[in-house]
Write a protein that holds these residues in place. Sequence first.
Motif, mmCIF file in Angstrom:
data_model
loop_
_atom_site.group_PDB
_atom_site.id
_atom_site.type_symbol
_atom_site.label_atom_id
_atom_site.label_comp_id
_atom_site.label_asym_id
_atom_site.label_seq_id
_atom_site.Cartn_x
_atom_site.Cartn_y
_atom_site.Cartn_z
ATOM 1 N N LEU A 298 86.336 31.786 49.205
ATOM 2 C CA LEU A 298 85.508 32.101 48.046
ATOM 3 C C LEU A 298 84.539 30.977 47.707
ATOM 4 O O LEU A 298 83.353 31.229 47.465
ATOM 5 C CB LEU A 298 86.401 32.400 46.834
ATOM 6 N N GLU B 127 86.177 34.650 36.542
ATOM 7 C CA GLU B 127 87.450 34.011 36.873
ATOM 8 C C GLU B 127 88.478 34.234 35.759
ATOM 9 O O GLU B 127 89.647 34.533 36.016
ATOM 10 C CB GLU B 127 87.245 32.515 37.094
ATOM 11 N N TYR C 134 83.719 38.256 45.524
ATOM 12 C CA TYR C 134 85.148 38.051 45.311
ATOM 13 C C TYR C 134 85.967 38.984 46.197
ATOM 14 O O TYR C 134 86.985 38.583 46.792
ATOM 15 C CB TYR C 134 85.498 38.255 43.837
ATOM 16 N N ARG D 125 89.771 37.790 47.209
ATOM 17 C CA ARG D 125 90.321 37.305 45.933
ATOM 18 C C ARG D 125 90.800 38.425 45.022
ATOM 19 O O ARG D 125 91.356 38.149 43.954
ATOM 20 C CB ARG D 125 89.270 36.472 45.196
#
Length: 267
Positions: free
Chosen positions: A49, A130, A260, A265
């Motif tokens: 990432l 995030e 992402y 992720r």
Amino acid sequence: MSPQQVSDRHPKVALYLEAYTPLVEEWFSVLRDSEALTELRRTAPGRDLVDNLQRLDQLFRGLVDDLFAHPSPVLEHALAVVAEHRTAVVWEDQLVPRPGAGADELAASLRHKFKRNISLALLEALICLESALTYGRECLGLSGEALEQTLRGSTSMLASLSVLHDQQETARMRQLTGDATEIQHPRFTVADIVRGAFRIGFDKFRAVGPAGQQRIRFGSVAPHGVELSSPTMKCPAHRLTNEEGQPVNNDFWALLVDVYRMSGRLA
């Protein structure tokens, strides 16, 4: 807007409407057609990432360089507006043009400002993404496709920041993160954000919508104690719309969610 309103309007209004917004529109147009972005998407699954986000940041900044390397009516008009209202431009402390600076120096300063703003916008979006990702996993119990779809629909986080005055936005980010440190580029990088330099507390989020169609947004807490020195202007990326009539900020957010996903992720 009447001729009288045009002549009486604040320099910041002229800068946003006639310089910044047209340049941002050009930048998004170039981004959509970027071969470098196509290549990044193709090769992203083979990288982690942080590597992908660093490449994306450099791609964003490179597109600014490309815009300024090829004169256009949009750029020429933007520079003329900046020259007229240079004292109203927030230059920060790098590449500030000298009084009476010529067109080349103004262009270099504006290019630097544009690149800094693009990178800062990326940092702020990543803090939101995030933090929402962690909230979705730990508080909502989401993973995989359900987590991805929830994040894709959670564009209101960027929207809520994009309609604030710069001073209000700074205060709002401090309230969200609980950190008085100013989020600036290059002092902070995408790697810093991914590794936890700033996080928004779970208490600042709200999940809305029925199960399976949830969206994550911020609680509506307006910043307090901010005395504004100039008019509030929407971020150009929120003012501009795509072919579906949605803010192009949504496209920016969708691209980050794509990165992402491609980086593994969201599993």
